[in-house]
Design a protein around this motif. Structure first.
Motif, mmCIF file in Angstrom:
data_model
loop_
_atom_site.group_PDB
_atom_site.id
_atom_site.type_symbol
_atom_site.label_atom_id
_atom_site.label_comp_id
_atom_site.label_asym_id
_atom_site.label_seq_id
_atom_site.Cartn_x
_atom_site.Cartn_y
_atom_site.Cartn_z
ATOM 1 N N LYS A 254 -67.267 -46.124 10.415
ATOM 2 C CA LYS A 254 -66.164 -45.324 9.877
ATOM 3 C C LYS A 254 -66.565 -43.934 9.410
ATOM 4 C CE LYS A 254 -63.538 -49.372 8.584
ATOM 5 N NZ LYS A 254 -62.905 -50.221 7.611
ATOM 6 N N GLY A 255 -67.866 -43.670 9.310
ATOM 7 C CA GLY A 255 -68.293 -42.354 8.856
ATOM 8 C C GLY A 255 -69.769 -42.313 8.528
ATOM 9 N N CYS A 256 -70.217 -41.220 7.937
ATOM 10 C CA CYS A 256 -71.638 -41.087 7.608
ATOM 11 C C CYS A 256 -71.810 -40.490 6.215
ATOM 12 C CB CYS A 256 -72.346 -40.211 8.644
ATOM 13 S SG CYS A 256 -71.832 -38.483 8.666
ATOM 14 N N ILE A 257 -72.994 -40.678 5.662
ATOM 15 C CA ILE A 257 -73.348 -40.031 4.407
ATOM 16 C C ILE A 257 -74.508 -39.079 4.663
ATOM 17 C CG2 ILE A 257 -72.483 -41.837 2.877
ATOM 18 C CD1 ILE A 257 -75.333 -42.887 2.580
ATOM 19 N N ILE A 258 -74.449 -37.918 4.012
ATOM 20 C CA ILE A 258 -75.471 -36.888 4.137
ATOM 21 C C ILE A 258 -76.016 -36.596 2.748
ATOM 22 C CG2 ILE A 258 -75.972 -34.531 4.884
ATOM 23 C CD1 ILE A 258 -75.109 -36.326 7.187
ATOM 24 N N SER A 259 -77.352 -36.493 2.644
ATOM 25 C CA SER A 259 -77.989 -36.188 1.358
ATOM 26 C C SER A 259 -79.043 -35.109 1.558
ATOM 27 C CB SER A 259 -78.635 -37.428 0.761
ATOM 28 O OG SER A 259 -79.377 -37.103 -0.396
ATOM 29 N N GLU A 260 -78.858 -33.982 0.913
ATOM 30 C CA GLU A 260 -79.831 -32.900 1.003
ATOM 31 C C GLU A 260 -81.105 -33.239 0.228
ATOM 32 O OE1 GLU A 260 -80.476 -29.925 2.530
ATOM 33 O OE2 GLU A 260 -78.943 -30.727 3.866
ATOM 34 N N THR A 261 -80.969 -33.986 -0.856
ATOM 35 C CA THR A 261 -82.132 -34.321 -1.683
ATOM 36 C C THR A 261 -82.854 -35.569 -1.193
ATOM 37 O OG1 THR A 261 -80.706 -35.570 -3.199
ATOM 38 C CG2 THR A 261 -81.137 -33.266 -3.729
ATOM 39 N N GLY A 262 -82.220 -36.317 -0.290
ATOM 40 C CA GLY A 262 -82.836 -37.523 0.250
ATOM 41 C C GLY A 262 -82.224 -38.791 -0.317
ATOM 42 N N ILE A 263 -81.813 -39.671 0.565
ATOM 43 C CA ILE A 263 -81.287 -40.975 0.153
ATOM 44 C C ILE A 263 -82.423 -41.772 -0.481
ATOM 45 C CG2 ILE A 263 -80.352 -43.155 1.060
ATOM 46 C CD1 ILE A 263 -78.905 -41.373 3.199
ATOM 47 N N THR A 264 -82.144 -42.449 -1.594
ATOM 48 C CA THR A 264 -83.184 -43.146 -2.349
ATOM 49 C C THR A 264 -83.272 -44.615 -1.951
ATOM 50 O OG1 THR A 264 -81.710 -43.813 -4.142
ATOM 51 C CG2 THR A 264 -82.725 -41.622 -4.304
ATOM 52 N N SER A 265 -84.385 -45.240 -2.312
ATOM 53 C CA SER A 265 -84.558 -46.668 -2.044
ATOM 54 C C SER A 265 -83.536 -47.492 -2.813
ATOM 55 C CB SER A 265 -85.986 -47.116 -2.388
ATOM 56 O OG SER A 265 -86.306 -46.788 -3.726
ATOM 57 N N GLU A 266 -83.135 -47.021 -4.009
ATOM 58 C CA GLU A 266 -82.108 -47.728 -4.782
ATOM 59 C C GLU A 266 -80.766 -47.683 -4.054
ATOM 60 O OE1 GLU A 266 -85.441 -46.651 -7.281
ATOM 61 O OE2 GLU A 266 -84.118 -45.377 -6.065
ATOM 62 N N ALA A 292 -73.976 -42.581 -8.226
ATOM 63 C CA ALA A 292 -73.402 -41.744 -9.285
ATOM 64 C C ALA A 292 -74.387 -40.669 -9.725
ATOM 65 C CB ALA A 292 -72.998 -42.609 -10.478
ATOM 66 N N GLU A 293 -75.668 -41.030 -9.792
ATOM 67 C CA GLU A 293 -76.681 -40.092 -10.271
ATOM 68 C C GLU A 293 -77.167 -39.169 -9.156
ATOM 69 O OE1 GLU A 293 -79.727 -42.483 -11.953
ATOM 70 O OE2 GLU A 293 -78.438 -43.331 -13.522
ATOM 71 N N ASN A 294 -77.354 -39.728 -7.976
ATOM 72 C CA ASN A 294 -77.852 -38.945 -6.838
ATOM 73 C C ASN A 294 -76.728 -38.841 -5.813
ATOM 74 O OD1 ASN A 294 -79.571 -37.558 -5.161
ATOM 75 N ND2 ASN A 294 -80.602 -39.376 -4.370
ATOM 76 N N LYS A 295 -75.947 -37.770 -5.879
ATOM 77 C CA LYS A 295 -74.737 -37.639 -5.081
ATOM 78 C C LYS A 295 -75.054 -37.481 -3.590
ATOM 79 C CE LYS A 295 -71.678 -37.490 -8.509
ATOM 80 N NZ LYS A 295 -70.606 -38.487 -8.660
ATOM 81 N N VAL A 296 -74.181 -38.044 -2.774
ATOM 82 C CA VAL A 296 -74.250 -37.841 -1.334
ATOM 83 C C VAL A 296 -72.881 -37.365 -0.858
ATOM 84 C CG1 VAL A 296 -76.004 -39.635 -1.045
ATOM 85 C CG2 VAL A 296 -73.586 -40.211 -0.755
ATOM 86 N N GLN A 297 -72.850 -36.766 0.330
ATOM 87 C CA GLN A 297 -71.593 -36.334 0.929
ATOM 88 C C GLN A 297 -71.156 -37.382 1.944
ATOM 89 O OE1 GLN A 297 -71.891 -32.823 3.359
ATOM 90 N NE2 GLN A 297 -69.672 -32.599 3.601
#
Length: 459
Positions: A254-266, A292-297
């Motif tokens: 249904k879609g994708c997530i993008i993270s400039e800072t990097g997706i975390t193991s959590e 909530a703490e490490n936002k993604v798009q």
């Protein structure tokens, strides 16, 4: 004219093998191998059967089950079971055909097969899924066994479903044997099996990086775009994070997530927990505290390839044909250097052409090196083969021992692909990186063809 007009996925897989073999010096040097092509393209056996069960509303449902037992020259049939509404004979033939050659590249004694059921498990209770699995295995159990055909899980068939299928087989056949892989650890499963495909992709990609950079680079500091959010994508992401890379994307249907800072193991752990309950990435991003703490798009209706920004390494880990020709061009423009498939046939022919053309024409600093899933995603079936060995021994190996064998097997596969590509290359520019597409197809085809000649399947 297409030889298989009603089986487009199989036609695509078939054509890729044929193209690689003909665009090499193999048939010039050893013309007898050409006789294998029409024989290996036809499955040894296709089993199609009715699967009927009672749903939770007390109504009877029915679906079509399949097992394509493609080739057993290298060992017992081996390949996954897929429970998904897109399952049809073309897809299972394509997957089974690919599995023949993928299994040959493991170096273990395994033939190729694939099977499944055209059903959607979303929204069904555990009890109903158990009834579906028992009905499916009631018929399939007549045709499989530890020395005949050893299925595994695939899309829609995880640990829960493998458990129900194994229990059904044991009940119907009155036999406890290593007939399925991906089993639970306390009833015949292997450590590292859930992680194997994702880890294996990374081990293969690292071998590519080592070869191309002469050992000067690694995943450390690299921006890695990954598609998918299931088992393969999750463990590939975790291994990238462990090795110091930055995972900039994941996706679902249904879609994708993008993270400039990097997706975390959590965040990967949260996705793993939620996917068991069939939650979408959009729901997960909105509901889980890890986001909530490490936002993604979140981008609805999109794959990550044109949204991830600068990309050093791309790992398609979702499903077939998930990278188009235009998306491949976008990845090249984004600076990608290595593309390794965690999915089966993840790139369209147009995408593969884009990557291969770049490999031949770009300067050494801008070259894109691509490998298909036949080689780079065989870690899962490799560890399945190790699970079969452990079942035969009635032993369980340590996590470290299995991981070491997985890494060794992926590196051996890489070396086999390089060797075959260099031996049978007809490319005039010997300074370019070898074609891993051709290398994987050549190395695996030769292994299977030799076994078929030795056993009289081809004469």
């Amino acid at each position: 004219m297409s030889a298989y007009p009603y089986e487009p996925e199989f036609q695509q897989a078939h054509d890729e093998i044929i193209s690689s073999l003909r665009d090499s010096t193999l048939f010039q040097n050893k013309p007898e191998y050409e006789k294998v092509l029409p024989i290996v393209a036809v499955p040894e056996r296709i089993i199609q059967f009715r699967v009927a069960w009672e749903n939770d509303q007390g109504k009877q449902e029915v679906a079509t089950g399949y097992r394509v037992q493609y080739n057993s020259a290298k060992g017992p049939y081996k390949g996954g079971l897929r429970f998904h509404p897109t399952v049809n004979l073309s897809i299972l033939k394509f997957l089974g055909f690919e599995q023949i050659f993928k299994n040959a590249l493991t170096g273990l004694d395994m033939g190729g097969a694939k099977g499944g059921l055209c059903v959607d498990l979303k929204g069904r209770s555990n009890n109903e899924i158990r009834r579906i699995c028992y009905s499916f295995m009631r018929e399939l159990s007549r045709h499989i066994g530890q020395d005949t055909d050893v299925p595994a899980g695939d899309i829609g068939v995880g640990g829960r479903e493998v458990g129900y299928l194994f229990g059904a087989y044991r009940s119907f056949r009155n036999s406890w044997e290593g007939v399925l892989t991906g089993k639970g650890l306390n009833w015949g499963g292997s450590l590292i099996r859930p992680e194997a495909t994702g880890y294996g992709v990374i081990y293969f990609a690292q071998a590519m990086i080592d070869f191309a950079t002469k050992g000067k680079e690694s995943f450390e500091g690299k921006r890695v775009a990954i598609s998918g959010s299931g088992n393969v994508a999750q463990y590939a992401a975790l291994k990238v994070i462990e090795l110091g890379g930055k995972v900039v994307s994941l996706s679902d249907s249904k879609g994708c997530i993008i993270s400039e800072t990097g997706i975390t193991s959590e965040q990967v752990a949260a996705i793993a927990d939620a996917k068991i309950h069939f939650k979408s990435l959009e729901q997960i991003v909105g509901e889980f505290s890890a986001f909530a703490e490490n936002k993604v798009q979140y981008i609805a209706g999109a794959r990550p390839w044109t949204h991830a920004g600068k990309v050093d390494i791309a790992l398609p880990c979702a499903t077939q044909n998930e990278v188009s020709g235009d998306e491949a061009k976008a990845l090249v423009a984004a600076g990608v250097k290595f593309v390794a498939e965690g999915s089966n046939m993840g790139c369209t022919p147009e995408a593969i052409h884009t990557f291969e053309a770049n490999r031949l024409t770009a300067s050494s600093n801008d070259t894109v090196w691509y490998v298909g899933g036949k080689a780079s995603n065989l870690g899962g079936v490799l560890v399945s083969g190790l699970e079969m060995a452990q079942n035969s021994q009635r032993m369980t190996w340590t996590r470290e021992a299995v991981d070491q064998e997985l890494k060794r097997g992926m590196i051996n596969c890489f070396n086999d692909c390089i060797s075959a590509a260099q031996t049978y290359s007809n490319e005039t520019n010997k300074q370019t990186l070898p074609s891993l597409v051709k290398g994987a197809n050549l190395a695996s085809f030769i292994k299977v063809a030799d076994a078929m000649f030795d056993q009289g399947d081809v004469y």
